[in-house]
Structure formats: C-alpha cells, structure tokens
Design a protein around this motif. Sequence first.
Motif, PDB file in Angstrom:
ATOM      1  N   GLY A 162     -61.229 -66.606  97.724  1.00  0.00           N
ATOM      2  CA  GLY A 162     -59.822 -66.285  97.487  1.00  0.00           C
ATOM      3  C   GLY A 162     -59.533 -64.846  97.871  1.00  0.00           C
ATOM      4  O   GLY A 162     -60.422 -64.118  98.331  1.00  0.00           O
ATOM      5  N   ARG A 180     -61.341 -62.756  94.733  1.00  0.00           N
ATOM      6  CA  ARG A 180     -62.739 -63.027  94.392  1.00  0.00           C
ATOM      7  C   ARG A 180     -63.258 -64.227  95.153  1.00  0.00           C
ATOM      8  O   ARG A 180     -62.493 -65.064  95.630  1.00  0.00           O
ATOM      9  N   ALA A 235     -53.530 -70.599  89.217  1.00  0.00           N
ATOM     10  CA  ALA A 235     -53.016 -69.271  88.889  1.00  0.00           C
ATOM     11  C   ALA A 235     -54.058 -68.221  89.238  1.00  0.00           C
ATOM     12  O   ALA A 235     -54.905 -67.867  88.421  1.00  0.00           O
ATOM     13  N   GLY A 236     -54.033 -67.749  90.477  1.00  0.00           N
ATOM     14  CA  GLY A 236     -54.968 -66.737  90.943  1.00  0.00           C
ATOM     15  C   GLY A 236     -54.209 -65.500  91.401  1.00  0.00           C
ATOM     16  O   GLY A 236     -53.212 -65.117  90.779  1.00  0.00           O
ATOM     17  N   ARG A 271     -44.958 -63.360  82.848  1.00  0.00           N
ATOM     18  CA  ARG A 271     -45.554 -64.622  82.376  1.00  0.00           C
ATOM     19  C   ARG A 271     -44.507 -65.731  82.296  1.00  0.00           C
ATOM     20  O   ARG A 271     -44.768 -66.881  82.625  1.00  0.00           O
ATOM     21  N   ALA A 314     -53.388 -68.178  79.898  1.00  0.00           N
ATOM     22  CA  ALA A 314     -52.147 -67.515  79.499  1.00  0.00           C
ATOM     23  C   ALA A 314     -50.958 -68.461  79.712  1.00  0.00           C
ATOM     24  O   ALA A 314     -50.036 -68.527  78.884  1.00  0.00           O
TER      25      ALA A 314
HETATM   26  N1  LIG Z   1     -55.698 -62.436  80.464  1.00  0.00           N
HETATM   27  C1  LIG Z   1     -54.860 -62.827  81.431  1.00  0.00           C
HETATM   28  N2  LIG Z   1     -53.589 -63.052  81.149  1.00  0.00           N
HETATM   29  C2  LIG Z   1     -52.737 -63.446  82.102  1.00  0.00           C
HETATM   30  N3  LIG Z   1     -53.055 -63.630  83.372  1.00  0.00           N
HETATM   31  C3  LIG Z   1     -54.311 -63.410  83.697  1.00  0.00           C
HETATM   32  C4  LIG Z   1     -55.285 -63.000  82.762  1.00  0.00           C
HETATM   33  N4  LIG Z   1     -56.448 -62.874  83.403  1.00  0.00           N
HETATM   34  C5  LIG Z   1     -56.208 -63.186  84.672  1.00  0.00           C
HETATM   35  N5  LIG Z   1     -54.921 -63.516  84.861  1.00  0.00           N
HETATM   36  C6  LIG Z   1     -54.259 -63.935  86.099  1.00  0.00           C
HETATM   37  O1  LIG Z   1     -55.219 -64.601  86.848  1.00  0.00           O
HETATM   38  C7  LIG Z   1     -55.289 -64.029  88.136  1.00  0.00           C
HETATM   39  C8  LIG Z   1     -56.730 -64.010  88.540  1.00  0.00           C
HETATM   40  O2  LIG Z   1     -57.121 -65.357  88.579  1.00  0.00           O
HETATM   41  P1  LIG Z   1     -58.450 -65.839  89.306  1.00  0.00           P
HETATM   42  O3  LIG Z   1     -59.580 -65.141  88.663  1.00  0.00           O
HETATM   43  O4  LIG Z   1     -58.427 -67.308  89.425  1.00  0.00           O
HETATM   44  O5  LIG Z   1     -58.072 -65.301  90.678  1.00  0.00           O
HETATM   45  P2  LIG Z   1     -58.904 -64.697  91.741  1.00  0.00           P
HETATM   46  O6  LIG Z   1     -60.194 -65.433  91.901  1.00  0.00           O
HETATM   47  O7  LIG Z   1     -58.960 -63.246  91.453  1.00  0.00           O
HETATM   48  O8  LIG Z   1     -57.877 -65.076  92.849  1.00  0.00           O
HETATM   49  P3  LIG Z   1     -58.122 -65.611  94.266  1.00  0.00           P
HETATM   50  O9  LIG Z   1     -58.560 -67.047  94.111  1.00  0.00           O
HETATM   51  O10 LIG Z   1     -56.802 -65.483  94.903  1.00  0.00           O
HETATM   52  O11 LIG Z   1     -59.187 -64.699  94.749  1.00  0.00           O
HETATM   53  C9  LIG Z   1     -54.705 -62.664  88.047  1.00  0.00           C
HETATM   54  O12 LIG Z   1     -54.041 -62.385  89.228  1.00  0.00           O
HETATM   55  C10 LIG Z   1     -53.740 -62.802  86.892  1.00  0.00           C
HETATM   56  O13 LIG Z   1     -52.466 -63.088  87.392  1.00  0.00           O
END
Ligand SMILES: Nc1ncnc2c1ncn2[C@@H]1O[C@H](COP(=O)(O)OP(=O)(O)OP(=O)(O)O)[C@@H](O)[C@H]1O
Length: 242
Positions: free
Chosen positions: A8, A11, A120-121, A181, A212
């Motif tokens: 992604g 990560r 939600a990433g 949110r 969340a």
């Molecule tokens: N405690 C939390 N409260 C609300 N949202 C959160 C929290 N922790 C993470 N997030 C949300 O989750 C997202 C990160 O999600 P995830 O770890 O799936 O994504 P990533 O692996 O970083 O993303 P990608 O797949 O795009 O690389 C953040 O961008 C944020 O919006």
Amino acid sequence: MILLIDAGNTRIKWGIVRDGQWLAEGALRHDQLDQLHALAAAHVGIRRVFGSNVAGLRTAAGIAEALGDSAPAPQWLHSSAECCGVRNAYDTPAQLGSDRWAALIGARALQPAACLVVNAGTATTVDVLDAAGTFQGGIILPGEHLMRRSLARDTAQLPLADGHYAAAPRNTADAITSGCRNAQAGAVERMFRQIAREPLSRCLLSGGGADALAELLDVPFSRVDNLVLKGLAVVATGTAAT
Ligand SMILES: Nc1ncnc2c1ncn2[C@@H]1O[C@H](COP(=O)(O)OP(=O)(O)OP(=O)(O)O)[C@@H](O)[C@H]1O
Ligand SMILES: CC(C)(CO)[C@@H](O)C(=O)NCCC(=O)O
Ligand SMILES: [K+]
C-alpha cells in the motif's frame, strides 16, 4: 507455501499461507523492505510470491530486489474484467486498484451476499459488490490521517490534531478528529444505502481505520483483518485460507 504481499501507499502487509492456513502475517514500512529477505529465508519452501501493489513501480522493484534469491520473483495481481467469480463493472477494469480488486475477491469468498467492501488505509475505499458478485462501483476518499494532515498543511490555524471523537466537539482537536471520522463513517453509511434492502447485506471493514469506523457505524458490519491478503490467497490458491 506462498508469500502474499499487499503493498500500500504507507505500508507493506505480508502473509504466508500453506495448505489453506496462515502461518504468519506482518507489516513493514517502505524503509524496512530489506527485512523481506530474512522473512522469506526463514520460511523454507516458498514456491510463489504473489501480491498487489498500488505503491508504484519503484516499490515493486524494491520488493523484488529485497527478496533477491530468497524466494521466486514476485508476481503481481492486475485487475481484470472477471476473476474468481467476481465481475468488474469499472469503465476500464484494469484501472481499478489491485488492492480493491483483491479485497472484493476476498469479500465474495467470505460472504456470498451483497456487501460493501470498506478498506480504511492511507486512502479509504468503499466498494459495492452486489449479490451476483458484480463490483458495481465504489468511491475513494482520503483516509482519516490524510484528512487531518491536509487540514494542518493548508490552513493557518489548524494543528495536526490528535483529538477524541465527540458527537458535539468543544475544542479544536476534537472537532478535527470528529469531523474526519464522521466523513469516513458518513461515506460508508451513504454508500450502504445502495444495498441496504438486499437480503443479508453488510459492510466488511478492513484496514487500520476499521476499528474507529466500527464504533460509529449504524449499519450492519463485520471486521475482517487483512482482507486484501485474504483475497490474494483466493486468487493464488482458489480457496480462502483460514
Ligand atoms: N486509532 C486510529 N483511529 C482512527 N483511524 C486510524 C487509527 N489508526 C489508524 N487509522 C487509520 O488507518 C489508516 C492506516 O491504515 P492501514 O494500516 O490499513 O493503512 P496502511 O497500511 O498504512 O495503508 P496502505 O494500505 O495505503 O499502505 C490511517 O491512515 C488512519 O486513517
Ligand atoms: C485507491 C487506492 C490508493 C487505495 O489503496 C488504490 O486502490 C489505487 O491507487 N487505485 C487506483 C485507482 C482506482 O482504483 O480507481
Ligand atoms: K490504502
């Protein structure tokens, strides 16, 4: 044994499956790719590396380079018009992010009813999968962190807030966190209207923002960890790993 990779924008998530079972799972930042070599070397017998990459060609090259001779060269999923019983109604099927496509395939294998596939990433995606297994379309919005960062970057008075959610926030940090949110949850609830009347319809929530979101949603949902990896397992092995 197969090494599955969900690269992604923030990560790289990975998982190892053998005979339909998950042996290990984890996540790396883009500056930790060198750890892939030791990871693959520690699991003797990886016969295939299969992934989704939405982070660009440099990331794909970086993953291949990091794995080196510890595993076979990675193969990448490309979105298509049809795969594993899911049809893709996107105008240009190949333009659909392969992570969204994998998540839709994983969702179909888990739940053969109409569902809303939410990831939600870094970005949040909300995709409509109908009861017949056709991806009807979906939306892309900034994830919660990205929304908060954009307010901090492009305004004079707003900080990078780490507030608490409140129904009626009375300070700036809570107002920002709650606004972002609500935007996420509101997008999901609005999209859910498209399938709300279908029998057994629900949202499948995945990604770091899923918990969340789950606290706010007033539509039926299930939490699914690593739905993209689960879909990749379906494509690679023909069945959902457990
Ligand atoms: N405690 C939390 N409260 C609300 N949202 C959160 C929290 N922790 C993470 N997030 C949300 O989750 C997202 C990160 O999600 P995830 O770890 O799936 O994504 P990533 O692996 O970083 O993303 P990608 O797949 O795009 O690389 C953040 O961008 C944020 O919006
Ligand atoms: C929307 C993201 C960033 C979500 O990771 C990814 O799926 C992507 O880059 N998609 C390509 C564009 C599209 O899906 O229409
Ligand atoms: K993402």
